[in-house]
Design an enzyme around this catalytic site. Structure first.
Site, PDB file in Angstrom:
ATOM      1  N   ARG A   1      -7.276 -22.045-165.726  1.00  0.00           N
ATOM      2  CA  ARG A   1      -8.364 -21.196-165.659  1.00  0.00           C
ATOM      3  C   ARG A   1      -8.486 -20.298-166.428  1.00  0.00           C
ATOM      4  O   ARG A   1      -7.570 -19.528-166.979  1.00  0.00           O
ATOM      5  CB  ARG A   1      -8.483 -20.206-164.360  1.00  0.00           C
ATOM      6  CG  ARG A   1      -9.125 -19.262-164.209  1.00  0.00           C
ATOM      7  CD  ARG A   1      -9.043 -18.310-162.879  1.00  0.00           C
ATOM      8  NE  ARG A   1     -10.263 -17.341-162.800  1.00  0.00           N
ATOM      9  CZ  ARG A   1      -9.875 -16.052-162.921  1.00  0.00           C
ATOM     10  NH1 ARG A   1      -8.583 -15.736-162.469  1.00  0.00           N
ATOM     11  NH2 ARG A   1     -10.653 -15.035-162.904  1.00  0.00           N
TER      12      ARG A   1
ATOM     13  N   HIS B   1     -14.724 -11.750-167.781  1.00  0.00           N
ATOM     14  CA  HIS B   1     -13.451 -11.309-167.399  1.00  0.00           C
ATOM     15  C   HIS B   1     -13.349  -9.935-168.056  1.00  0.00           C
ATOM     16  O   HIS B   1     -12.336  -9.848-168.982  1.00  0.00           O
ATOM     17  CB  HIS B   1     -12.111 -12.097-167.676  1.00  0.00           C
ATOM     18  CG  HIS B   1     -11.109 -11.906-167.014  1.00  0.00           C
ATOM     19  ND1 HIS B   1     -10.528 -12.923-166.239  1.00  0.00           N
ATOM     20  CD2 HIS B   1     -10.280 -11.000-166.854  1.00  0.00           C
ATOM     21  CE1 HIS B   1      -9.365 -12.564-165.665  1.00  0.00           C
ATOM     22  NE2 HIS B   1      -9.203 -11.216-166.066  1.00  0.00           N
TER      23      HIS B   1
ATOM     24  N   GLU C   1     -13.241 -10.117-160.547  1.00  0.00           N
ATOM     25  CA  GLU C   1     -12.725  -8.837-159.998  1.00  0.00           C
ATOM     26  C   GLU C   1     -13.882  -7.757-160.308  1.00  0.00           C
ATOM     27  O   GLU C   1     -13.416  -6.930-161.211  1.00  0.00           O
ATOM     28  CB  GLU C   1     -11.462  -8.466-160.321  1.00  0.00           C
ATOM     29  CG  GLU C   1     -10.237  -9.386-160.078  1.00  0.00           C
ATOM     30  CD  GLU C   1      -8.969  -8.759-160.299  1.00  0.00           C
ATOM     31  OE1 GLU C   1      -8.992  -7.777-160.959  1.00  0.00           O
ATOM     32  OE2 GLU C   1      -7.993  -9.327-159.808  1.00  0.00           O
TER      33      GLU C   1
ATOM     34  N   ASN D   1      -7.951 -13.099-155.940  1.00  0.00           N
ATOM     35  CA  ASN D   1      -7.133 -12.829-156.742  1.00  0.00           C
ATOM     36  C   ASN D   1      -5.910 -12.087-155.832  1.00  0.00           C
ATOM     37  O   ASN D   1      -6.396 -11.015-155.533  1.00  0.00           O
ATOM     38  CB  ASN D   1      -7.333 -12.182-157.954  1.00  0.00           C
ATOM     39  CG  ASN D   1      -8.008 -12.909-159.114  1.00  0.00           C
ATOM     40  OD1 ASN D   1      -8.109 -13.996-158.868  1.00  0.00           O
ATOM     41  ND2 ASN D   1      -8.444 -12.307-160.154  1.00  0.00           N
TER      42      ASN D   1
ATOM     43  N   TYR E   1      -2.659 -10.453-155.225  1.00  0.00           N
ATOM     44  CA  TYR E   1      -0.961  -9.807-155.847  1.00  0.00           C
ATOM     45  C   TYR E   1      -0.544  -8.978-154.753  1.00  0.00           C
ATOM     46  O   TYR E   1       0.850  -9.147-154.851  1.00  0.00           O
ATOM     47  CB  TYR E   1      -1.286  -8.903-157.234  1.00  0.00           C
ATOM     48  CG  TYR E   1      -1.758  -9.657-158.302  1.00  0.00           C
ATOM     49  CD1 TYR E   1      -0.718 -10.424-159.363  1.00  0.00           C
ATOM     50  CD2 TYR E   1      -3.131  -9.803-158.522  1.00  0.00           C
ATOM     51  CE1 TYR E   1      -1.254 -10.917-160.290  1.00  0.00           C
ATOM     52  CE2 TYR E   1      -3.426 -10.569-159.762  1.00  0.00           C
ATOM     53  CZ  TYR E   1      -2.562 -11.047-160.438  1.00  0.00           C
ATOM     54  OH  TYR E   1      -3.038 -11.636-161.727  1.00  0.00           O
TER      55      TYR E   1
ATOM     56  N   GLU F   1      -5.668 -16.273-158.916  1.00  0.00           N
ATOM     57  CA  GLU F   1      -4.722 -15.628-159.686  1.00  0.00           C
ATOM     58  C   GLU F   1      -3.851 -14.989-158.488  1.00  0.00           C
ATOM     59  O   GLU F   1      -3.889 -14.813-157.290  1.00  0.00           O
ATOM     60  CB  GLU F   1      -5.100 -14.136-160.331  1.00  0.00           C
ATOM     61  CG  GLU F   1      -5.910 -14.536-161.374  1.00  0.00           C
ATOM     62  CD  GLU F   1      -6.164 -13.115-162.307  1.00  0.00           C
ATOM     63  OE1 GLU F   1      -5.335 -12.068-162.113  1.00  0.00           O
ATOM     64  OE2 GLU F   1      -7.312 -12.796-162.624  1.00  0.00           O
TER      65      GLU F   1
END
Ligand code: PNW
Length: 447
Positions: free
Chosen positions: A77, A121, A166, A294, A296, A353
Protein backbone atom coordinates in the site's frame (compact mmCIF):
# COMPACT_ATOMS: atom_id res chain seq x y z
CA UNK A 1 -0.22 -28.41 16.99
CA UNK A 2 -3.39 -26.46 16.33
CA UNK A 3 -2.39 -24.23 13.39
CA UNK A 4 -3.79 -20.71 13.28
CA UNK A 5 -4.50 -20.64 9.58
CA UNK A 6 -5.86 -17.72 7.58
CA UNK A 7 -8.40 -18.10 4.76
CA UNK A 8 -7.09 -19.07 1.32
CA UNK A 9 -6.34 -15.96 -0.78
CA UNK A 10 -5.94 -13.81 2.31
CA UNK A 11 -3.99 -10.68 1.29
CA UNK A 12 -0.78 -10.00 3.23
CA UNK A 13 1.10 -6.77 2.68
CA UNK A 14 2.96 -3.80 4.05
CA UNK A 15 2.16 -0.10 3.83
CA UNK A 16 3.82 3.31 3.63
CA UNK A 17 2.93 6.78 2.34
CA UNK A 18 4.57 9.17 -0.12
CA UNK A 19 5.31 12.11 2.21
CA UNK A 20 6.82 9.80 4.82
CA UNK A 21 9.30 8.01 2.57
CA UNK A 22 9.85 9.69 -0.78
CA UNK A 23 11.85 12.80 0.08
CA UNK A 24 12.59 14.84 -3.07
CA UNK A 25 10.15 17.30 -1.56
CA UNK A 26 10.95 20.04 -4.05
CA UNK A 27 12.37 18.02 -6.93
CA UNK A 28 11.16 17.65 -10.51
CA UNK A 29 8.41 20.21 -10.15
CA UNK A 30 6.75 18.92 -6.97
CA UNK A 31 4.76 21.63 -5.19
CA UNK A 32 4.97 22.37 -1.49
CA UNK A 33 2.60 20.40 0.74
CA UNK A 34 1.07 21.56 4.02
CA UNK A 35 3.43 19.19 5.82
CA UNK A 36 6.48 20.62 4.01
CA UNK A 37 5.40 24.04 5.29
CA UNK A 38 4.36 22.97 8.80
CA UNK A 39 7.58 21.03 9.48
CA UNK A 40 9.54 24.25 8.88
CA UNK A 41 7.84 26.02 11.78
CA UNK A 42 10.31 25.63 14.67
CA UNK A 43 9.04 23.42 17.46
CA UNK A 44 6.26 21.71 15.53
CA UNK A 45 8.06 18.45 14.73
CA UNK A 46 10.41 16.65 17.13
CA UNK A 47 13.99 17.64 16.32
CA UNK A 48 12.61 20.15 13.80
CA UNK A 49 12.85 17.32 11.28
CA UNK A 50 11.39 17.80 7.81
CA UNK A 51 10.31 15.65 4.86
CA UNK A 52 12.93 16.88 2.38
CA UNK A 53 14.91 13.63 2.18
CA UNK A 54 13.04 11.14 4.38
CA UNK A 55 14.00 7.62 3.16
CA UNK A 56 14.98 8.93 -0.28
CA UNK A 57 12.57 6.37 -1.72
CA UNK A 58 12.17 8.72 -4.70
CA UNK A 59 15.60 7.58 -5.87
CA UNK A 60 15.89 4.23 -4.12
CA UNK A 61 12.57 2.58 -4.99
CA UNK A 62 14.18 -0.09 -7.20
CA UNK A 63 16.25 -1.36 -4.26
CA UNK A 64 13.26 -1.05 -1.92
CA UNK A 65 11.07 -3.16 -4.18
CA UNK A 66 13.85 -5.73 -4.60
CA UNK A 67 14.04 -5.99 -0.81
CA UNK A 68 10.26 -6.34 -0.60
CA UNK A 69 10.42 -9.21 -3.04
CA UNK A 70 13.16 -10.90 -0.99
CA UNK A 71 10.92 -10.63 2.07
CA UNK A 72 8.03 -12.21 0.21
CA UNK A 73 5.88 -9.08 0.24
CA UNK A 74 3.37 -9.38 -2.60
CA UNK A 75 1.07 -6.46 -1.81
CA UNK A 76 2.16 -2.95 -1.00
CA UNK A 77 0.00 0.00 0.00
CA UNK A 78 1.59 3.23 -1.20
CA UNK A 79 0.27 6.74 -1.68
CA UNK A 80 0.59 9.22 -4.50
CA UNK A 81 1.71 12.74 -3.64
CA UNK A 82 -1.00 15.13 -4.90
CA UNK A 83 1.51 18.06 -5.08
CA UNK A 84 3.75 15.98 -7.35
CA UNK A 85 0.90 15.66 -9.86
CA UNK A 86 -0.68 19.11 -9.41
CA UNK A 87 1.90 21.38 -7.71
CA UNK A 88 -0.75 24.04 -7.10
CA UNK A 89 -3.48 21.53 -6.24
CA UNK A 90 -5.36 22.29 -9.42
CA UNK A 91 -4.51 23.89 -12.74
CA UNK A 92 -1.30 22.84 -14.42
CA UNK A 93 -0.32 19.16 -14.44
CA UNK A 94 3.29 18.22 -13.66
CA UNK A 95 4.20 15.57 -16.23
CA UNK A 96 7.39 14.68 -14.32
CA UNK A 97 5.18 13.52 -11.44
CA UNK A 98 3.18 11.23 -13.71
CA UNK A 99 6.41 9.89 -15.20
CA UNK A 100 7.80 9.13 -11.74
CA UNK A 101 4.81 7.06 -10.65
CA UNK A 102 4.77 5.27 -14.01
CA UNK A 103 8.35 4.15 -13.41
CA UNK A 104 7.61 3.25 -9.80
CA UNK A 105 4.50 1.19 -10.56
CA UNK A 106 6.23 -0.64 -13.43
CA UNK A 107 9.14 -1.46 -11.15
CA UNK A 108 6.82 -2.86 -8.45
CA UNK A 109 4.96 -5.02 -10.91
CA UNK A 110 8.23 -6.33 -12.34
CA UNK A 111 9.12 -7.46 -8.79
CA UNK A 112 5.76 -9.23 -8.47
CA UNK A 113 4.27 -6.69 -6.06
CA UNK A 114 0.66 -5.51 -6.41
CA UNK A 115 0.03 -1.80 -5.78
CA UNK A 116 -2.75 -0.63 -3.44
CA UNK A 117 -2.82 3.09 -4.02
CA UNK A 118 -4.01 5.71 -1.54
CA UNK A 119 -4.94 8.90 -3.37
CA UNK A 120 -4.46 11.18 -0.39
CA UNK A 121 -2.32 10.60 2.68
CA UNK A 122 -2.43 14.12 4.21
CA UNK A 123 -0.04 15.99 1.88
CA UNK A 124 -2.45 18.69 0.71
CA UNK A 125 -0.85 21.12 -1.74
CA UNK A 126 -0.04 24.26 0.28
CA UNK A 127 -1.44 26.40 -2.53
CA UNK A 128 -4.90 24.92 -1.85
CA UNK A 129 -4.54 25.50 1.87
CA UNK A 130 -3.78 29.14 1.08
CA UNK A 131 -7.18 29.28 -0.60
CA UNK A 132 -9.00 27.79 2.40
CA UNK A 133 -8.01 24.12 2.26
CA UNK A 134 -10.57 21.63 3.53
CA UNK A 135 -12.81 24.45 4.79
CA UNK A 136 -13.67 25.27 1.20
CA UNK A 137 -15.51 23.27 -1.42
CA UNK A 138 -12.85 24.04 -3.98
CA UNK A 139 -10.58 21.49 -2.29
CA UNK A 140 -12.81 18.42 -2.86
CA UNK A 141 -13.48 19.74 -6.34
CA UNK A 142 -9.74 19.93 -7.06
CA UNK A 143 -9.35 16.47 -5.52
CA UNK A 144 -11.94 15.14 -7.96
CA UNK A 145 -9.87 16.32 -10.93
CA UNK A 146 -6.67 14.96 -9.36
CA UNK A 147 -8.34 11.58 -8.71
CA UNK A 148 -9.58 11.37 -12.26
CA UNK A 149 -6.10 12.23 -13.55
CA UNK A 150 -4.30 9.52 -11.59
CA UNK A 151 -6.93 6.85 -12.25
CA UNK A 152 -6.67 7.56 -15.98
CA UNK A 153 -2.87 7.55 -15.85
CA UNK A 154 -2.32 4.43 -13.71
CA UNK A 155 -5.61 2.53 -13.81
CA UNK A 156 -4.35 0.12 -16.45
CA UNK A 157 -2.01 -1.31 -13.77
CA UNK A 158 -3.53 -0.23 -10.45
CA UNK A 159 -6.64 -2.24 -9.53
CA UNK A 160 -7.01 -1.33 -5.86
CA UNK A 161 -7.68 2.26 -4.84
CA UNK A 162 -8.07 3.89 -1.46
CA UNK A 163 -9.52 7.38 -1.66
CA UNK A 164 -8.43 8.96 1.64
CA UNK A 165 -6.33 8.02 4.62
CA UNK A 166 -7.77 8.79 8.06
CA UNK A 167 -10.08 11.77 7.73
CA UNK A 168 -9.76 12.68 11.39
CA UNK A 169 -6.09 13.51 10.99
CA UNK A 170 -6.58 16.24 8.38
CA UNK A 171 -9.96 17.55 9.58
CA UNK A 172 -10.54 17.76 13.32
CA UNK A 173 -6.87 17.36 14.30
CA UNK A 174 -5.84 19.96 11.71
CA UNK A 175 -8.60 22.58 11.86
CA UNK A 176 -10.01 21.96 15.34
CA UNK A 177 -6.76 21.34 17.14
CA UNK A 178 -3.46 23.08 16.54
CA UNK A 179 -1.30 19.99 16.33
CA UNK A 180 -1.42 19.12 12.65
CA UNK A 181 -1.20 21.37 9.60
CA UNK A 182 -2.60 23.90 9.06
CA UNK A 183 -2.72 23.96 12.87
CA UNK A 184 -5.89 25.99 13.36
CA UNK A 185 -8.42 26.10 16.12
CA UNK A 186 -11.73 26.60 14.38
CA UNK A 187 -15.13 25.99 15.92
CA UNK A 188 -17.27 22.89 15.64
CA UNK A 189 -19.22 24.15 12.62
CA UNK A 190 -16.08 24.68 10.53
CA UNK A 191 -14.69 21.33 11.64
CA UNK A 192 -17.89 19.61 10.53
CA UNK A 193 -17.59 21.38 7.20
CA UNK A 194 -14.03 20.05 6.73
CA UNK A 195 -15.38 16.54 7.38
CA UNK A 196 -18.11 17.07 4.84
CA UNK A 197 -15.60 18.23 2.24
CA UNK A 198 -13.38 15.24 2.98
CA UNK A 199 -16.39 12.96 2.51
CA UNK A 200 -17.16 14.70 -0.74
CA UNK A 201 -13.59 14.16 -1.91
CA UNK A 202 -14.00 10.47 -1.09
CA UNK A 203 -17.18 10.36 -3.18
CA UNK A 204 -15.43 12.00 -6.11
CA UNK A 205 -12.55 9.53 -5.76
CA UNK A 206 -15.00 6.63 -5.94
CA UNK A 207 -16.62 8.20 -8.99
CA UNK A 208 -13.23 8.54 -10.71
CA UNK A 209 -12.51 4.84 -10.21
CA UNK A 210 -15.97 3.79 -11.40
CA UNK A 211 -15.74 5.96 -14.51
CA UNK A 212 -12.12 5.42 -15.49
CA UNK A 213 -10.70 2.52 -13.46
CA UNK A 214 -11.82 -0.34 -15.67
CA UNK A 215 -14.18 -3.16 -14.82
CA UNK A 216 -12.24 -5.03 -12.17
CA UNK A 217 -11.03 -1.98 -10.25
CA UNK A 218 -11.88 -1.85 -6.55
CA UNK A 219 -12.16 1.20 -4.35
CA UNK A 220 -12.72 1.97 -0.69
CA UNK A 221 -11.72 4.39 2.04
CA UNK A 222 -9.32 3.95 4.93
CA UNK A 223 -10.54 5.23 8.26
CA UNK A 224 -9.02 5.25 11.71
CA UNK A 225 -12.22 4.63 13.62
CA UNK A 226 -11.90 4.96 17.35
CA UNK A 227 -12.58 1.41 18.49
CA UNK A 228 -14.42 0.76 21.71
CA UNK A 229 -13.44 -2.56 23.25
CA UNK A 230 -15.99 -4.00 25.68
CA UNK A 231 -14.05 -4.41 28.88
CA UNK A 232 -16.05 -7.51 29.71
CA UNK A 233 -17.14 -9.56 26.71
CA UNK A 234 -20.76 -9.97 27.76
CA UNK A 235 -24.00 -8.83 26.19
CA UNK A 236 -24.58 -5.46 27.93
CA UNK A 237 -21.02 -4.28 27.36
CA UNK A 238 -21.00 -5.45 23.74
CA UNK A 239 -24.26 -3.54 23.18
CA UNK A 240 -22.66 -0.45 24.74
CA UNK A 241 -19.67 -0.83 22.40
CA UNK A 242 -22.02 -0.99 19.38
CA UNK A 243 -23.56 2.29 20.46
CA UNK A 244 -20.13 3.81 21.15
CA UNK A 245 -18.58 2.93 17.80
CA UNK A 246 -21.26 4.95 16.03
CA UNK A 247 -21.14 7.92 18.36
CA UNK A 248 -17.35 8.09 18.29
CA UNK A 249 -17.08 7.96 14.51
CA UNK A 250 -20.32 9.43 13.34
CA UNK A 251 -18.88 12.40 11.51
CA UNK A 252 -16.69 10.26 9.31
CA UNK A 253 -18.41 6.98 8.63
CA UNK A 254 -22.14 7.35 9.15
CA UNK A 255 -22.71 9.35 5.94
CA UNK A 256 -20.63 6.93 3.87
CA UNK A 257 -22.07 3.71 5.23
CA UNK A 258 -25.61 4.76 6.17
CA UNK A 259 -26.04 7.09 3.22
CA UNK A 260 -27.44 9.96 5.24
CA UNK A 261 -26.70 12.42 7.96
CA UNK A 262 -28.82 10.52 10.43
CA UNK A 263 -30.93 11.85 13.23
CA UNK A 264 -28.22 10.72 15.61
CA UNK A 265 -25.68 12.84 13.71
CA UNK A 266 -27.92 15.87 14.05
CA UNK A 267 -28.54 15.17 17.72
CA UNK A 268 -24.81 15.21 18.26
CA UNK A 269 -23.96 18.17 16.01
CA UNK A 270 -27.10 20.35 16.25
CA UNK A 271 -26.76 23.78 14.70
CA UNK A 272 -23.11 23.01 14.00
CA UNK A 273 -24.02 20.45 11.37
CA UNK A 274 -22.23 20.86 8.04
CA UNK A 275 -23.83 22.62 5.08
CA UNK A 276 -24.74 20.00 2.54
CA UNK A 277 -25.66 20.64 -1.08
CA UNK A 278 -28.16 18.62 -3.12
CA UNK A 279 -26.51 15.53 -4.59
CA UNK A 280 -23.69 15.42 -2.02
CA UNK A 281 -25.08 12.50 -0.07
CA UNK A 282 -25.59 10.38 -3.15
CA UNK A 283 -21.96 10.96 -4.09
CA UNK A 284 -20.64 10.32 -0.59
CA UNK A 285 -22.60 7.12 -0.06
CA UNK A 286 -22.03 5.50 -3.45
CA UNK A 287 -21.27 1.83 -2.79
CA UNK A 288 -17.61 0.92 -2.32
CA UNK A 289 -15.93 -2.46 -2.60
CA UNK A 290 -14.32 -2.58 0.82
CA UNK A 291 -13.87 -0.64 4.03
CA UNK A 292 -10.25 -0.03 5.08
CA UNK A 293 -9.42 0.14 8.77
CA UNK A 294 -6.20 1.37 10.37
CA UNK A 295 -6.12 -0.31 13.75
CA UNK A 296 -3.37 0.44 16.25
CA UNK A 297 -5.23 0.89 19.49
CA UNK A 298 -8.66 1.44 21.02
CA UNK A 299 -10.53 2.56 24.11
CA UNK A 300 -12.20 0.43 26.76
CA UNK A 301 -15.92 0.77 27.23
CA UNK A 302 -18.48 -0.59 29.68
CA UNK A 303 -22.25 -0.30 29.97
CA UNK A 304 -23.63 2.17 32.46
CA UNK A 305 -26.67 1.27 34.51
CA UNK A 306 -28.99 2.46 31.70
CA UNK A 307 -27.00 0.48 29.10
CA UNK A 308 -25.31 3.50 27.51
CA UNK A 309 -21.55 3.40 26.99
CA UNK A 310 -18.97 4.77 29.38
CA UNK A 311 -15.45 5.23 28.01
CA UNK A 312 -12.95 4.33 30.69
CA UNK A 313 -9.86 6.44 31.41
CA UNK A 314 -6.52 4.62 31.26
CA UNK A 315 -4.71 4.19 34.54
CA UNK A 316 -1.10 5.35 34.60
CA UNK A 317 1.15 2.45 33.80
CA UNK A 318 -1.16 1.00 31.15
CA UNK A 319 1.21 -0.61 28.60
CA UNK A 320 1.99 1.38 25.47
CA UNK A 321 4.42 1.22 22.58
CA UNK A 322 7.11 3.95 22.68
CA UNK A 323 4.43 6.29 21.35
CA UNK A 324 2.18 7.16 24.34
CA UNK A 325 -1.02 7.27 22.22
CA UNK A 326 -0.40 3.70 21.17
CA UNK A 327 -1.99 1.83 24.07
CA UNK A 328 -1.50 -1.87 23.47
CA UNK A 329 -4.98 -3.30 22.94
CA UNK A 330 -4.84 -6.30 20.62
CA UNK A 331 -8.59 -6.91 21.14
CA UNK A 332 -9.25 -3.81 19.04
CA UNK A 333 -8.36 -6.04 16.09
CA UNK A 334 -11.20 -8.37 17.05
CA UNK A 335 -13.81 -5.77 17.98
CA UNK A 336 -13.09 -3.15 15.31
CA UNK A 337 -14.10 -5.27 12.31
CA UNK A 338 -16.75 -7.12 14.34
CA UNK A 339 -18.55 -3.92 15.42
CA UNK A 340 -18.27 -2.34 11.97
CA UNK A 341 -19.82 -5.49 10.53
CA UNK A 342 -22.64 -5.61 13.07
CA UNK A 343 -23.48 -1.87 13.00
CA UNK A 344 -22.94 -1.12 9.29
CA UNK A 345 -23.06 -4.57 7.67
CA UNK A 346 -20.06 -3.92 5.40
CA UNK A 347 -19.34 -6.82 3.02
CA UNK A 348 -15.55 -6.57 2.98
CA UNK A 349 -12.87 -5.16 5.30
CA UNK A 350 -9.12 -4.75 4.88
CA UNK A 351 -6.83 -3.84 7.73
CA UNK A 352 -4.89 -1.17 5.83
CA UNK A 353 -2.52 -0.39 8.73
CA UNK A 354 -1.46 -2.06 11.96
CA UNK A 355 1.84 -1.99 13.78
CA UNK A 356 3.78 -0.37 16.59
CA UNK A 357 6.37 2.39 17.01
CA UNK A 358 9.47 1.83 19.10
CA UNK A 359 12.89 3.41 19.54
CA UNK A 360 14.68 0.47 17.95
CA UNK A 361 18.43 0.30 18.51
CA UNK A 362 20.66 -2.14 16.59
CA UNK A 363 22.70 -4.61 18.64
CA UNK A 364 26.49 -4.62 18.45
CA UNK A 365 26.32 -7.04 15.56
CA UNK A 366 23.84 -4.82 13.75
CA UNK A 367 20.71 -6.91 14.25
CA UNK A 368 17.44 -5.27 15.24
CA UNK A 369 15.72 -7.61 17.67
CA UNK A 370 12.32 -5.94 17.85
CA UNK A 371 10.69 -8.55 20.06
CA UNK A 372 8.14 -5.97 21.26
CA UNK A 373 6.85 -5.28 17.75
CA UNK A 374 6.76 -8.97 16.81
CA UNK A 375 4.88 -9.73 20.02
CA UNK A 376 2.24 -7.01 19.57
CA UNK A 377 1.65 -7.71 15.89
CA UNK A 378 1.35 -11.42 16.65
CA UNK A 379 -1.22 -10.73 19.36
CA UNK A 380 -3.13 -8.51 16.94
CA UNK A 381 -3.12 -11.27 14.34
CA UNK A 382 -4.48 -13.77 16.87
CA UNK A 383 -7.39 -11.39 17.48
CA UNK A 384 -7.82 -10.81 13.77
CA UNK A 385 -8.04 -14.55 13.27
CA UNK A 386 -10.60 -14.82 16.07
CA UNK A 387 -12.62 -12.06 14.39
CA UNK A 388 -12.57 -13.83 11.01
CA UNK A 389 -13.68 -17.01 12.78
CA UNK A 390 -16.63 -15.11 14.25
CA UNK A 391 -17.78 -13.85 10.87
CA UNK A 392 -15.92 -10.56 10.30
CA UNK A 393 -15.39 -10.23 6.53
CA UNK A 394 -11.66 -9.43 6.71
CA UNK A 395 -9.86 -10.09 3.45
CA UNK A 396 -6.39 -8.74 4.08
CA UNK A 397 -3.84 -7.16 6.40
CA UNK A 398 -1.18 -4.52 5.73
CA UNK A 399 1.56 -4.06 8.30
CA UNK A 400 2.64 -0.45 8.92
CA UNK A 401 5.31 0.01 7.87
CA UNK A 402 7.70 -1.50 5.37
CA UNK A 403 10.53 0.65 6.75
CA UNK A 404 11.12 3.30 9.40
CA UNK A 405 10.11 6.69 8.04
CA UNK A 406 9.02 10.25 8.80
CA UNK A 407 6.60 9.73 11.66
CA UNK A 408 4.81 13.09 11.40
CA UNK A 409 4.99 15.05 14.67
CA UNK A 410 7.56 12.59 16.02
CA UNK A 411 9.92 13.25 13.12
CA UNK A 412 12.39 10.39 12.75
CA UNK A 413 12.39 9.44 16.43
CA UNK A 414 9.66 6.80 16.34
CA UNK A 415 10.24 3.76 14.19
CA UNK A 416 7.33 1.70 12.84
CA UNK A 417 9.23 -0.26 10.18
CA UNK A 418 9.87 -3.96 9.90
CA UNK A 419 12.99 -2.78 8.07
CA UNK A 420 15.36 -0.46 9.92
CA UNK A 421 16.34 2.74 8.13
CA UNK A 422 19.78 4.13 8.91
CA UNK A 423 19.15 7.76 7.98
CA UNK A 424 22.86 8.59 7.70
CA UNK A 425 23.52 5.98 5.02
CA UNK A 426 19.95 5.17 3.87
CA UNK A 427 20.76 1.49 4.40
CA UNK A 428 17.71 -0.70 5.13
CA UNK A 429 18.07 -3.71 7.41
CA UNK A 430 15.23 -6.17 7.91
CA UNK A 431 14.41 -6.43 11.61
CA UNK A 432 13.58 -9.67 13.38
CA UNK A 433 9.89 -8.86 12.81
CA UNK A 434 10.47 -8.83 9.04
CA UNK A 435 11.93 -12.35 9.11
CA UNK A 436 9.01 -13.47 11.23
CA UNK A 437 6.39 -11.77 9.03
CA UNK A 438 7.93 -13.35 5.93
CA UNK A 439 7.11 -16.79 7.36
CA UNK A 440 3.59 -15.75 8.35
CA UNK A 441 2.88 -14.50 4.82
CA UNK A 442 4.43 -17.50 3.15
CA UNK A 443 2.64 -20.08 5.30
CA UNK A 444 -0.59 -18.08 5.58
CA UNK A 445 -0.67 -18.91 9.26
CA UNK A 446 0.74 -17.67 12.53
CA UNK A 447 4.23 -18.89 13.32
C1 PNW B 1 -1.38 6.48 11.07
N1 PNW B 1 -3.60 8.17 16.92
O1 PNW B 1 -1.59 7.61 11.82
C2 PNW B 1 -1.00 7.01 9.71
O2 PNW B 1 -1.85 6.62 8.67
C3 PNW B 1 0.43 6.78 9.33
O3 PNW B 1 0.83 7.69 8.36
C4 PNW B 1 1.29 6.82 10.58
O4 PNW B 1 2.65 6.82 10.31
C5 PNW B 1 0.89 5.65 11.45
O5 PNW B 1 -0.49 5.67 11.73
C6 PNW B 1 1.65 5.57 12.76
O6 PNW B 1 1.42 6.69 13.55
C7 PNW B 1 -2.06 7.65 13.10
O7 PNW B 1 -3.12 9.06 17.66
C8 PNW B 1 -1.47 8.52 13.99
O8 PNW B 1 -4.53 7.44 17.33
C9 PNW B 1 -1.99 8.69 15.24
C10 PNW B 1 -3.10 7.98 15.63
C11 PNW B 1 -3.70 7.10 14.76
C12 PNW B 1 -3.17 6.95 13.49
Amino acid sequence: MNAIKFPPNFIWGTAAAAPQIEGAAFLDGKGESVWDRFARIPGKVVGDANLDVACDHYHRYPDDFALMRELGIKHYRLSIAWPRIFPQGDGELNQAGIDFYNRLIDCMLAEGIQPWVTMFHWDLPQALEDRGGWRERLTPEAFGVYAETIVKAFGDRVKHWITLNEMRCFTILAYGDTIRPPGLNEGEKVVNQTYHHALLAHGLGVQAVRQHGGENAQVGITDDCIIPVPVIETEPHIKAAEQAIRELNIRSIDPILKGEYTELYHTLTGENAANVEPGDIELISAPTDFFGMNIYTGVYVRAKEDGSPEILPFPSGYPTADAPWLKLIPQAMYWGPKLIKSVYDVPSIYITESGAGYDDVPTETGEILDLHRRQYVRQCLMELHRSIGDGSPIEGYFLWSFMDNFEWLDGYTKRFGICYTDYSTQKRTPKLSAHWYKEVMQQNQLV
